[in-house]
Design an enzyme around this catalytic site. Structure first.
Site, mmCIF file in Angstrom:
data_model
loop_
_atom_site.group_PDB
_atom_site.id
_atom_site.type_symbol
_atom_site.label_atom_id
_atom_site.label_comp_id
_atom_site.label_asym_id
_atom_site.label_seq_id
_atom_site.Cartn_x
_atom_site.Cartn_y
_atom_site.Cartn_z
ATOM 1 C CG HIS A 89 -1.744 1.173 1.438
ATOM 2 N ND1 HIS A 89 -3.121 1.146 1.358
ATOM 3 C CD2 HIS A 89 -1.432 2.464 1.738
ATOM 4 C CE1 HIS A 89 -3.604 2.353 1.578
ATOM 5 N NE2 HIS A 89 -2.593 3.163 1.821
ATOM 6 C CD GLU A 90 1.507 3.539 3.588
ATOM 7 O OE1 GLU A 90 1.747 4.615 3.000
ATOM 8 O OE2 GLU A 90 0.434 3.325 4.166
ATOM 9 C CG HIS A 136 0.348 6.026 -0.903
ATOM 10 N ND1 HIS A 136 -0.718 6.602 -1.553
ATOM 11 C CD2 HIS A 136 -0.165 5.438 0.210
ATOM 12 C CE1 HIS A 136 -1.829 6.364 -0.875
ATOM 13 N NE2 HIS A 136 -1.521 5.654 0.187
#
Length: 267
Positions: A60-61, A64
């Site tokens: 997820h990170e 980003h």
């Protein structure tokens, strides 16, 4: 100079040993759940789901950061965000430990980690929105992968324990995606719409950002809100072929320290 810079750049993209170790735990414990090798199926499910959840947090990170890199923020590499090391995503307690604790206590995929993007380096509102959306879209993709055996009707030969574990992991991914997309300051959903708001509105809501996640989680403690939220989650999972019984049994197995429900037999 050039050679040193080149080596440094390669190091910024090298997958960390910490992440590879977590993936190894996920693989070994997933195998243990599938084969029934572990003396305690519940403990194996716990390790498998927890490690897979941490892997999803890292991805997820990373999403980003990777999107920000292509959007113009070249500093994400030096910060270690491209190594998938969970310890690089802000505070280890807030980013990893608390989300795992919330999984244990409430079966909710709480958004945890964060990457600091230098937004002044990003040009264009669409790029800003895409950077914010990239993380929860990873949870959506993870949920699709976890539920693939269900919606592909490919469960023949899949042991019940592994099926239940996948169902519970899918539940966590769906809750994480929904919570992340809530347009509340401090969450990714707000980050998606923020570039399109006026400067005055952004200034007015900025003080709320540090408390956005706490506000959302507090609302989930209200029985009526909690019921509506999980009704929506269950509806999405049923649309992906995952039944309520399977997610319930997955959570029941995950909490191996509690007395097992006889209706969730894995033999």
């Amino acid at each position: 100079m050039t050679s040193t810079a080149h080596r440094s750049n390669r190091g910024e993209h090298r997958i960390s040993a910490v992440f590879l170790g977590i993936v190894a735990v996920m693989g070994v414990t997933g195998w243990a759940v599938w084969t029934g090798f572990s003396a305690s199926t519940g403990f194996a499910v716990f390790l498998f789901v927890t490690s897979a959840w941490i892997v999803s947090l890292c991805l997820h990170e990373y999403a980003h950061a990777r999107t920000a890199l292509h959007g113009g923020d070249i500093t994400v590499g030096a910060k270690g965000y491209l190594t998938l090391n969970p310890l690089k995503y802000t505070h280890a307690l807030l980013s990893i430990v608390l989300p795992v604790l919330f999984v244990i206590m409430g079966g909710i995929g709480l958004p945890g980690g964060a990457v600091f993007i230098e937004r002044n380096r990003i040009r264009g509102r669409w790029r800003h929105s895409l950077i914010s959306a990239a993380g929860p879209l990873t949870n959506v993709l993870f949920a699709v992968v976890c539920t693939a055996p269900f919606w592909l009707d490919a469960l023949d030969g899949v042991p019940p324990a592994f099926r239940y574990a996948l169902a519970f992991l899918a539940l966590l991914q769906v809750t994480a995606a929904i919570l992340n997309f809530v347009p509340v300051p401090g969450l990714d959903g707000y980050g998606v719409i923020e570039p399109w708001l006026s400067a005055k509105v952004r200034e007015q809501v900025a003080p709320i950002a540090p408390f956005g996640l706490i506000l959302v989680f507090g609302l989930l403690w209200i029985p009526e809100v909690n019921r509506v939220f999980f009704d929506a989650v269950d509806a999405l999972l049923r649309g992906l072929g995952v039944g309520d019984v399977e997610t319930y049994c997955g959570q029941d197995l995950y909490r191996f320290w509690q007395e097992a429900n006889p209706g969730c037999a894995v033999d």
